[in-house]
Structures are given as C-alpha cells and as structure tokens.
Design a protein around this motif. Structure first.
Motif: not given
Length: 153
Positions: A74-78, A140-142
C-alpha cells in the motif's frame, strides 16, 4: 538532447543507488539487525518494552534467520524477516517488519504445539501474538510471509 541523456543517466544512477541500499539492507538477517544499526535496535526496544513474557530469543532477536526482504505494501516500504529457534523452527517462529525509515517495528509470534500430529493443520492449532500494534495492512503483510511456508496449511 545532450541534457536529456545526462538527466536520464543521473536518474538511473540515483535509482540504482536506492536499489543498492535496499539490496544491502535486504541481505541482512533479522538476527543481525540489533548489532548493525542503532535505529533498528531502538525501534525493536520500543516494540518489546511494554510486552511481557516473551522468550529471550525474541527479546534479543537471536536464532536462525533467512535473509530479509524489502517489500512494499500500500505504498509503504518494509524490511521483513523471519526468525526461529534452530532446534524448533516449525513450532516457534517470529515474523518481523521494520518500516523503511527504521522508526517502527511490528511482529507476529507464531507458536504451534510441539506434539501436533502430522495429519493436523498447523494453521488450525497455532497461537498468534501480535507485537507493536500493527494495523490491518501490516498484519496482512506478516501473515502473507507465514503463508509462504510450504508446510503451513
């Protein structure tokens, strides 16, 4: 025309440097982060300071870890990685995500009962503990990282 070529070269080099920086961090492993950058250590300490009853391997990020991945959601980087106990990777594992600016950390601690029969789905018997108050997108990412495990069903 010459200016356009120079500008294009500068833009390509700039994006290459950003990609190289992302690749360098992504080569890190979760168990190396606390000793590698002060910012990672500070964000991890902020995550665990109000948590109780966490095992030492999670508190210290010590254990077996694969190389981390740079992921966008969603536009955020991790920067995302996994950690587990070497002698019990399937039953005790941690999935962690650090914001790209290293300011915040989020994690999912997954525990599967040790004596779970092989015909039982680990996803139906596992306990999940969220650390760092992740929002729905971060959860959701994790969770997607967990579901990538071929033994997770």
């Amino acid at each position: 025309m010459k200016y356009a070529i120079t500008l294009a070269a500068v833009l390509l080099l700039g994006s290459g440097e950003a990609a190289l920086a992302a690749d360098t961090d992504a080569q890190m492993r979760l168990n190396e982060l606390l000793s590698s950058h002060e910012e990672y250590r500070e964000s991890w300490q902020a995550l665990i300071e109000d948590e109780s009853r966490l095992p030492d391997w999670i508190l210290n990020l010590s254990g077996y870890a694969e190389p981390m991945q740079a992921l966008e959601d969603d536009g955020d980087n991790y920067l995302v990685g996994t950690l587990c106990l070497p002698e019990n990777c399937f039953n005790q594992r941690l999935y962690a995500a650090f914001t790209w600016d290293k300011a915040k950390a989020y994690a999912l601690y997954v525990q599967v009962p040790d004596a779970l029969p092989t015909d039982k789905a680990p996803s139906k018997h596992a306990t999940f503990r969220w650390l760092g108050e992740p929002d729905a997108a971060q959860k959701r990412l994790l969770e997607e990282q967990l579901k990538r495990d071929p033994n997770w069903y």
